[in-house]
Structure formats: structure tokens, C-alpha cells
Design an enzyme around this catalytic site. Structure first.
Site, PDB file in Angstrom:
ATOM      1  N   THR A 351       0.813  -1.216   0.000  1.00 21.62           N
ATOM      2  CA  THR A 351       0.000   0.000   0.000  1.00 21.62           C
ATOM      3  C   THR A 351       0.849   1.270   0.000  1.00 21.62           C
ATOM      4  O   THR A 351       2.067   1.231   0.134  1.00 21.62           O
ATOM      5  CB  THR A 351      -0.942   0.006   1.216  1.00 21.62           C
ATOM      6  OG1 THR A 351      -0.185  -0.272   2.404  1.00 21.62           O
ATOM      7  CG2 THR A 351      -2.013  -1.044   1.064  1.00 21.62           C
ATOM      8  N   ASP A 352       0.156   2.421  -0.115  1.00 20.45           N
ATOM      9  CA  ASP A 352       0.820   3.733  -0.195  1.00 20.45           C
ATOM     10  C   ASP A 352       0.817   4.458   1.151  1.00 20.45           C
ATOM     11  O   ASP A 352       0.875   5.682   1.202  1.00 20.45           O
ATOM     12  CB  ASP A 352       0.111   4.617  -1.234  1.00 20.45           C
ATOM     13  CG  ASP A 352       0.009   3.925  -2.585  1.00 20.45           C
ATOM     14  OD1 ASP A 352       1.031   3.391  -3.025  1.00 20.45           O
ATOM     15  OD2 ASP A 352      -1.076   3.921  -3.169  1.00 20.45           O
ATOM     16  N   SER A 377       1.278   8.688   5.126  1.00 17.01           N
ATOM     17  CA  SER A 377       0.695   8.659   3.786  1.00 17.01           C
ATOM     18  C   SER A 377       1.811   8.969   2.808  1.00 17.01           C
ATOM     19  O   SER A 377       2.401  10.044   2.853  1.00 17.01           O
ATOM     20  CB  SER A 377      -0.433   9.685   3.644  1.00 17.01           C
ATOM     21  OG  SER A 377      -0.860   9.758   2.298  1.00 17.01           O
ATOM     22  N   ARG A 378       2.112   8.012   1.936  1.00 17.44           N
ATOM     23  CA  ARG A 378       3.253   8.195   1.036  1.00 17.44           C
ATOM     24  C   ARG A 378       2.912   9.099  -0.144  1.00 17.44           C
ATOM     25  O   ARG A 378       3.802   9.478  -0.897  1.00 17.44           O
ATOM     26  CB  ARG A 378       3.759   6.831   0.551  1.00 17.44           C
ATOM     27  CG  ARG A 378       4.260   5.965   1.692  1.00 17.44           C
ATOM     28  CD  ARG A 378       4.967   4.703   1.231  1.00 17.44           C
ATOM     29  NE  ARG A 378       5.322   3.888   2.378  1.00 17.44           N
ATOM     30  CZ  ARG A 378       4.622   2.856   2.835  1.00 17.44           C
ATOM     31  NH1 ARG A 378       3.514   2.518   2.212  1.00 17.44           N
ATOM     32  NH2 ARG A 378       5.016   2.171   3.885  1.00 17.44           N
ATOM     33  N   VAL A 379       1.638   9.420  -0.319  1.00 14.95           N
ATOM     34  CA  VAL A 379       1.258  10.394  -1.344  1.00 14.95           C
ATOM     35  C   VAL A 379       1.492  11.799  -0.803  1.00 14.95           C
ATOM     36  O   VAL A 379       1.871  12.718  -1.520  1.00 14.95           O
ATOM     37  CB  VAL A 379      -0.207  10.187  -1.763  1.00 14.95           C
ATOM     38  CG1 VAL A 379      -0.679  11.318  -2.656  1.00 14.95           C
ATOM     39  CG2 VAL A 379      -0.355   8.859  -2.475  1.00 14.95           C
TER      40      VAL A 379
END
Length: 516
Positions: A351-352, A377-379
Site C-alpha cells: 500500500t501507499d 501517507s506516502r502520497v
């Protein structure tokens, strides 16, 4: 001595060879053994992996479907997706030449369906649906677009600190009874305030997937969604604990296909997998009954591939492909907060980002009980508006300082004034980030509250009265100002907006304090 399936198949093959001119062993077969939803079949030499076969019961003359999983030299291992109690040895089996197909389309919206897209909430037939496979390839690299549009959850701590974008995969992880499902349901309910103002093509359609849950729990979720008007744009797909493991295995893939219908037609969808831990258990049960070796590092070694090929189907498509999106919120349950266990580490790496819910925080009354230190949250801010960015950054700094000092303050009684102010400010931020269940707010409302916190308008407010201040502030600004609409329209705090917001907060500051 127990007779093995291999010996049975050898004997059958010898007998069948005597009248092979009348029996097509390549296209038909016979049941060797059945039990626990798994059936072993002799014959079907041309069957393909994932193909459905029809088992014809000699006793009832009914047909039961099964999916071919294991293609072995002397038999075919299939998982039954119906009632296996009517299947007996020597029952005839025929190929269908079809892989699994389900109902997808707008006709499913507002309904509770099973893994085949068949309604289980009432006898009312489906309309406006089409057929699709459950296993579809994920979009290629060139068919995707970088995530830039926000998927507002209405939950302040998520939208401010761990923003989710359309097309993202954000894991919700934590022990049981820590509010994981509540976050996902809040995100679904929050779409209503936006969907009501948008045409059908721009709405966010939601899909809630219940895997291995009690039917009463699924009924409660449906009731909650109906009470908040969210079933108008939601599909509930359920394979409950009373359903066979095969249905629990299939249901997330089927639900993903339902979401892909909206994504591939230029629309937006949000899908919640609740939860992938039970999905892994169902697949392990099937694997062990099929006598598959556990594989590398124990558990079914291919469970990573299983979840990867599911979650990779979530994407934001390029403009050339219609610009649709499918956002995934998988849920994983941990044991005693162990995020280093087999399934959690698998899904974290796919997941991101993840929202980690901690039981200790939950029992302290800090809800949502999201651990800010472990969650990510990698976004990042790519999925945030400029308005939220401008107020969220200071919140992160304040929380970091608070966590650093709070551990030291337990051992010392004599703290200087500056340290006490930082600790008090951190306590107020914790209060501001608390939010009642099933009460998601508009993005602009979150921005106003965080702005008041960041720029010192809560400085004179006691920590215990922060929530009262927040309620009074929201009531006043909704009734007496168009600042919220200005923030929503501009997606930023412009100079004019900042001036009006400061004037509003100064003017009502005294009244708000008197009111509480």
C-alpha cells in the site's frame, strides 16, 4: 488403511479406458472425494486454472458450481462455491469453458449483494447491470496518472496529517475494536455532502466489502449507511462467516471488478476491504485442504501475490483512459499491536501508507485512535488543497514537540514556562484532532478549526473546553459567514479570505468564550 485419491483415480482410469469411446475424459470427469468445500475430480484433462465446472448431483439432479484451482497429474482440485452437501462420489462433472463472471454496473448501487453480484437483501431483480470477470489485469504504468485529487474522508486527523488521494491505497491497521471500520464508514458517509452537488458522472461511488464477518455486523453497517443517506451511492458486497471459504476468497476480487466498472467509465469509486486478515485465513484454509505446501516462510507463500494483484487494481487513470479512479482502503487486524506479523508487513509493503490505530489511545478516549508516529501517507500533500497545507504543517510541528516533551515531563516537576506552554498547546491539538464517530465535516470546516488552533485563537481556552469552543465556532461560522464557501471555491486561504477569517474570529472570540 485409507485409500488415497491417486489410487482411486488409477482404478477409475483403468475402468474408463475400457469404454473411452463413449466418455470424453478431457471435457468431463467424476468426483473422487468431497469435503470442507473442496472436491477432487478425475478427468477434466483440458480444464484451465480458474475455470468454473458444473457438478451434477445424482441424488437431487441439481448443478453445483466449483472453480478449478489445483491442476495435478492424476486429479483436479476444485473449490465449491455452492452447497457441497449434495455432492457425492462418482457425480458427473462438466467443463463450462468460462472463468468466473459477476454482475457489475449502476444497477448494484444501493443493494447488498454476494460475490457473484446477486442481491441478498431482497427478491427485487437487478436492472442496468452487465457481466464482467473477477480477475482483471491492473492498469499499466502508461495508463496511470500521478495522484493529485483529494479523497476527503471528513476525518480531521486523516485529511490534515495523512491525506488520501483518488487512486491511492491507504491501509487501516490495528487491533480489534479500535475503530478501523468506523474510519472507513466515515469516509463513505462523507462523500454524500459532495455527491449531492455533483452530476452522476462526477460522484464518488462507494463499495463496502464484508469478508468473513457476522451477518449481524454487516446488517449494522448497512443500517448506519441507510440512516446517513449513504446507500444512495454505495454497494455492499458480503461473504459472511457462514458462507464457504471459497466465497470469502472470491468476494474482494468480485467487489474490485464492481469498482473497476466506475473507474473504467471515467467515474470515481472508493472501495473498503473489511478485512484482508480474514481473506488470508480463508485462502489458507483452501490451500491446506488442497494439500498445497505452505511455501517459503510458511503461511501460504503466495498470499503476498494474492493481495498485491488485488490492491494494484486501484489506480488513477490517465486522461486518455477517461481519468477515472479507484481508491482502496484495505483493513488489516493485528494481534496486540504487532505490525511486524506476516499479513500486516505484506500489506504495508503493497500500500501507499497506513493509518495505525492503537488500543491504548482508544481506551484513553482519543478517537480516532490514530498513532501519529507510526501512521504515514506516502502520497503526502500532493492530495491536499493549499488551504489545508497552510494550516496542517504547524499542527505536525506542534504534535512532534508535544510527544518529545511529554515523555520527559513525567519525570520532572519543575518545568519552565515555555515548556509548559508547549505541553498545553500539544494537549489542545490532541483535543482538536478528536472527532465523534459518524460526524465527518467539510474540508473548509476542518481548515477553519485548524486555523484557529494554529494562529492562537484557542490560547485562552481551557483544554477541557476546546470541543465546546469548536462546536460554538462551527455553529457561528455556518450561520453568519460565507467564509466556508470561499475556502471551498478557492481551495486556498487567499489574502482576502485570511482577512475576513481573522476579523470573524476576533469579533466572535469573546462571544464564544462567554457561550462556553
Amino acid at each position: 488403511m485409507k485409500v488415497k485419491a491417486v489410487e482411486i483415480s488409477t482404478l477409475l482410469q483403468e475402468k474408463i479406458s475400457e469404454f473411452s469411446a463413449y466418455v470424453d475424459v478431457a471435457e468431463t470427469g467424476y468426483v473422487l472425494s468431497v469435503g470442507d468445500g473442496i472436491v477432487r475430480i478425475f478427468g477434466l484433462e483440458n480444464v484451465k486454472s480458474g475455470e468454473f465446472v458444473d457438478i451434477i448431483s445424482t441424488e437431487t439432479n441439481k448443478t453445483v458450481k466449483a472453480m478449478a484451482i489445483n491442476l495435478e497429474p492424476d486429479n483436479v482440485g476444485c473449490m465449491v462455491v455452492g452447497d457441497d452437501s449434495i455432492i457425492k462420489e462418482k457425480d458427473l462433472v462438466k467443463r463450462t469453458y468460462n472463468t468466473a463472471s459477476i454482475n457489475v454496473g449502476r444497477g448494484l448501487v444501493g443493494r447488498v449483494v454476494n460475490a457473484f453480484g446477486e442481491p441478498i437483501d431482497s427478491d427485487e431483480p437487478l436492472t442496468n447491470v452487465t457481466s464482467a470477470g473477477i480477475e482483471n489485469a491492473s492498469p499499466g504504468i502508461m495508463d496511470r496518472k500521478s495522484i493529485s485529487e483529494p479523497m476527503w474522508t471528513g476525518i480531521r486527523i486523516v485529511d490534515a496529517l495523512f491525506p488520501i488521494g483518488r487512486g491511492q491505497r491507504e491501509l487501516i491497521i490495528g487491533d480489534r475494536q479500535t475503530g478501523k471500520t468506523a474510519i472507513a464508514i466515515d469516509a463513505i458517509i462523507n462523500q454524500k455532502k459532495y455527491n449531492d452537488k455533483l452530476p452522476d458522472s462526477e460522484k464518488v461511488y462507494c463499495i463496502y466489502v464484508a469478508i468473513g464477518q457476522k451477518r449481524s455486523a454487516v446488517a449494522r453497517v448497512v443500517q448506519t449507511l441507510m440512516e446517513h443517506g449513504a446507500m444512495d451511492y454505495t454497494i455492499v458486497v458480503a461473504a459472511t462467516a457462514s458462507d464457504p471459504a471459497s466465497m470469502q476468497y472470491m468476494v474482494p476480487y468480485a467487489a474490485c471488478s464492481m469498482g473497476e466498472y466506475f473507474r473504467d467509465n471515467g467515474m470515481h469509486a472508493l472501495i473498503v476491504y473489511d478485512d484482508l486478515t480474514k481473506h488470508a485465513v480463508a485462502y489458507r484454509q483452501i490451500s491446506l485442504l488442497l494439500r498445497r505446501p505452505p511455501g517459503r516462510e510458511a503461511f501460504p507463500g503466495d498470499i503476498f501475490y494474492l493481495h498485491a494483484r488485488l490492491l494494484e487494481r486501484a489506480a488513477k487513470l490517465s486522461d486518455a483512459k477517461g481519468g477515472g479512479s479507484l481508491t482502496a482502503l484495505p483493513i488489516v487486524e493485528t494481534q496486540a499491536g504487532d505490525v511486524a506479523a506476516y499479513i500486516p508487513t505484506n500489506v504495508i509493503s503493497i500500500t501507499d501508507g497506513q493509518l495505525f490505530l492503537e488500543g491504548e489511545l482508544f481506551h484513553k478516549g482519543i478517537r480516532p485512535a490514530i498513532n501519529i508516529g507510526v501512521s504515514v501517507s506516502r502520497v503526502g500533500s500532493a492530495a491536499q488543497t493549499k488551504a489545508m497545507k497552510s494550516v496542517a504543517g504547524n499542527i505536525k510541528i506542534g504534535m512532534a514537540q508535544y510527544h518529545e516533551l511529554s515523555s520527559f515531563s513525567q519525570f520532572g516537576s519543575g518545568l519552565d514556562i515555555a515548556t509548559k506552554e508547549l505541553l498545553t498547546n500539544g494537549e489542545k491539538i490532541v483535543e482538536v484532532l478528536k472527532q465523534p464517530q459518524y460526524r465527518p465535516l467539510r474540508n473548509s470546516e476542518h481548515v477553519v478549526i485548524l486555523y484557529a488552533m494554529t494562529y492562537g485563537y484557542l490560547k485562552d481556552t481551557d483544554v477541557k473546553k476546546v470541543k465546546q469552543f469548536e462546536t460554538a465556532l462551527l455553529t457561528a461560522i455556518r450561520n453568519e459567514s460565507d467564509i466556508l464557501d470561499m475556502i471551498d471555491t478557492e481551495d486556498k486561504i487567499s489574502d482576502q479570505c485570511k482577512q475576513e477569517l481573522d476579523q470573524f474570529l476576533e469579533r466572535f472570540k469573546g462571544k464564544l468564550h462567554v457561550a462556553i
